[in-house]
Every structure is written in structure tokens, then in C-alpha cells.
Design a protein around this motif. Structure first.
Motif, PDB file in Angstrom:
ATOM      1  N   LEU A 171       0.675  -1.086  -0.216  1.00  0.00           N
ATOM      2  CA  LEU A 171      -0.080  -0.369   0.104  1.00  0.00           C
ATOM      3  C   LEU A 171       0.858   1.554   0.015  1.00  0.00           C
ATOM      4  O   LEU A 171       1.621   0.756   0.653  1.00  0.00           O
ATOM      5  CB  LEU A 171      -0.333   0.237   1.193  1.00  0.00           C
ATOM      6  N   VAL A 172       0.640   2.519  -0.784  1.00  0.00           N
ATOM      7  CA  VAL A 172       1.320   3.503  -0.921  1.00  0.00           C
ATOM      8  C   VAL A 172       0.216   5.009  -0.846  1.00  0.00           C
ATOM      9  O   VAL A 172      -0.712   4.393  -1.679  1.00  0.00           O
ATOM     10  CB  VAL A 172       1.882   3.051  -2.342  1.00  0.00           C
ATOM     11  N   GLU A 173       0.701   5.635   0.003  1.00  0.00           N
ATOM     12  CA  GLU A 173       0.185   7.318  -0.326  1.00  0.00           C
ATOM     13  C   GLU A 173       0.325   8.074  -1.214  1.00  0.00           C
ATOM     14  O   GLU A 173       1.762   7.708  -1.025  1.00  0.00           O
ATOM     15  CB  GLU A 173      -0.210   8.108   1.800  1.00  0.00           C
ATOM     16  N   ARG A 174      -0.250   8.318  -2.027  1.00  0.00           N
ATOM     17  CA  ARG A 174      -0.161   8.777  -3.698  1.00  0.00           C
ATOM     18  C   ARG A 174      -1.173  10.173  -3.847  1.00  0.00           C
ATOM     19  O   ARG A 174      -2.146  10.166  -2.592  1.00  0.00           O
ATOM     20  CB  ARG A 174      -0.149   8.023  -4.728  1.00  0.00           C
ATOM     21  N   PRO A 175      -0.691  10.500  -4.499  1.00  0.00           N
ATOM     22  CA  PRO A 175      -1.579  12.143  -4.316  1.00  0.00           C
ATOM     23  C   PRO A 175      -2.787  11.940  -4.566  1.00  0.00           C
ATOM     24  O   PRO A 175      -4.090  12.465  -4.131  1.00  0.00           O
ATOM     25  CB  PRO A 175      -1.328  13.187  -5.571  1.00  0.00           C
ATOM     26  N   GLU A 176      -3.228  10.473  -5.839  1.00  0.00           N
ATOM     27  CA  GLU A 176      -4.927  10.703  -6.152  1.00  0.00           C
ATOM     28  C   GLU A 176      -5.105   9.341  -4.867  1.00  0.00           C
ATOM     29  O   GLU A 176      -6.179   9.075  -5.191  1.00  0.00           O
ATOM     30  CB  GLU A 176      -4.682   9.450  -7.388  1.00  0.00           C
ATOM     31  N   GLY A 177      -4.692   9.021  -3.824  1.00  0.00           N
ATOM     32  CA  GLY A 177      -5.005   8.077  -2.309  1.00  0.00           C
ATOM     33  C   GLY A 177      -3.820   7.205  -2.725  1.00  0.00           C
ATOM     34  O   GLY A 177      -3.281   6.881  -2.979  1.00  0.00           O
TER      35      GLY A 177
END
Length: 203
Positions: A30-36
Motif C-alpha cells: 500500500l502506498v499513499e499517493r496524490p490520488e489517494g
């Protein structure tokens, strides 16, 4: 034989699934990114002998004395260049057993965003990587197909010796194959099953 011989043989035994010929582990990143919040997937290199070009999670076969978490983290480093220190291990997910005689241990981990932005895929194993928003996966459930597992018993099977001269009603099985379609890619098979199971019951 003596009871002591059985104590010697089995004391301290670590149980596992019987008749398994291979054990594998994957990291479910799991990775937090600008798109969520996103899941990170990779595409296997076309030159690999097994399952070339398929979408998967980073992982591989357990080495002697290695546990599932250590294997998943090692393989993630080898395949994507994500160091162990950049992964927060959340939990070991439900195991998957396969009719091919192996068991797969998925390990859920949260990858530091900066590490996910500096991936170094090993070209011998990884063709490309991509991210899929978790919200998209939840809003677009997979199409689910299935196929039967049907026993094929030889004509020489000794039914009379097991007390069923008229034959035996063997049990078959059924395998579900979920398929997520994401921007021209198919997330399916064991990877699709892990993805679907991960999202089940989420609020």
C-alpha cells in the motif's frame, strides 16, 4: 517402534500444509499517493519461464529457514529496490493453497511514499510497475469466473480393497478467478484473489 522414537521425530515440529512442495510469499504494498491510497503492482518480465507478462505482487520462494515476512521483504528489495526499512509490515494475510502443490503467504505492508517514487525494478524479473487507487478497486468489483476441479481416477484403482466395489463418489472442487480490468491490464488469478480478499469487509 517406541513412543520415544515418535517423541524424537515430532517434538518441536512446526506444522504446515501437508504435501506442499513449495512455499512462496508476496508483499501486498500500500502506498499513499496524490490520488489517494494505492496498491502497487508489477508486471513480470517477458523473458521469465513462468507466467511471463502477468500482473503480480513482488515476491518469490521462501529460502531455507526464512519466514514469510522476511521473504516478502527480501524479494521486494531484489525486484523493486524498496528497502526493508521503508516498509511497515501491517499483517500476514490469509494463506492461499494451490492445486499445483504450493502455498502462498501474502504480507500486507505500507510502503513509504518516497521509496515508492524511487523504484528500481530489476529488468530480469520486472517489466514495469503501476499503481491502482484502492477507491477505484472498491468501486469496480472484479468479474468472477470459475472452473471445476474434477478428480480423474484410473481404471485400475482398487475400489474393492477400500470397501467400495461399486465405485466411490470422489469430491471435486471449484476455483474462482476474479479479474480486475485496469487501464488495459488484467489483475487476476492469485493476485486478483489476494486483492479481492484484502478489500472484503472494509468500511
Amino acid at each position: 517402534m517406541t513412543a520415544e522414537e515418535f517423541r524424537t521425530r515430532w517434538t518441536g515440529h512446526v506444522p504446515k500444509v501437508q504435501d506442499v512442495t513449495g512455499e512462496y510469499a508476496v508483499l501486498v504494498p500500500l502506498v499513499e499517493r496524490p490520488e489517494g491510497l494505492c496498491l502497487l503492482y508489477e508486471v513480470r518480465a517477458d523473458t521469465l519461464g513462468r507466467q511471463p507478462g502477468e500482473v503480480c505482487f513482488p515476491g518469490g520462494r521462501l529460502e531455507p529457514g526464512e519466514d514469510a515476512v522476511s521473504c516478502a521483504l527480501r524479494e521486494t528489495w531484489e525486484e523493486l529496490g524498496i528497502p526493508r526499512t521503508a516498509v511497515e509490515v501491517v499483517a500476514e494475510l490469509d494463506w492461499l493453497t494451490h492445486q499445483g502443490g504450493f502455498v502462498l503467504y501474502p504480507v500486507l505492508g505500507i510502503v513509504a511514499p518516497e521509496a515508492a517514487e524511487r523504484l528500481h525494478p530489476g529488468p530480469a524479473e520486472v517489466k514495469e510497475t503501476f499503481f491502482v487507487p484502492v477507491d477505484w478497486l472498491r468501486a469496480h468489483p472484479p468479474e468472477v469466473y470459475a472452473y471445476p476441479l474434477e478428480p480423474r481416477v484410473g481404471e485400475d484403482f482398487p475400489y474393492d480393497r477400500i470397501g467400495f466395489p461399486q465405485g466411490y463418489r470422489w469430491r471435486g472442487g471449484r476455483v474462482e478467478v476474479p479479474i480486475y480490468a485496469w487501464e488495459g491490464r488484467a489483475i487476476w488469478g492469485l493476485t486478483g484473489r489476494i486483492t479481492r480478499r484484502l478489500l472484503e469487509g472494509m468500511p
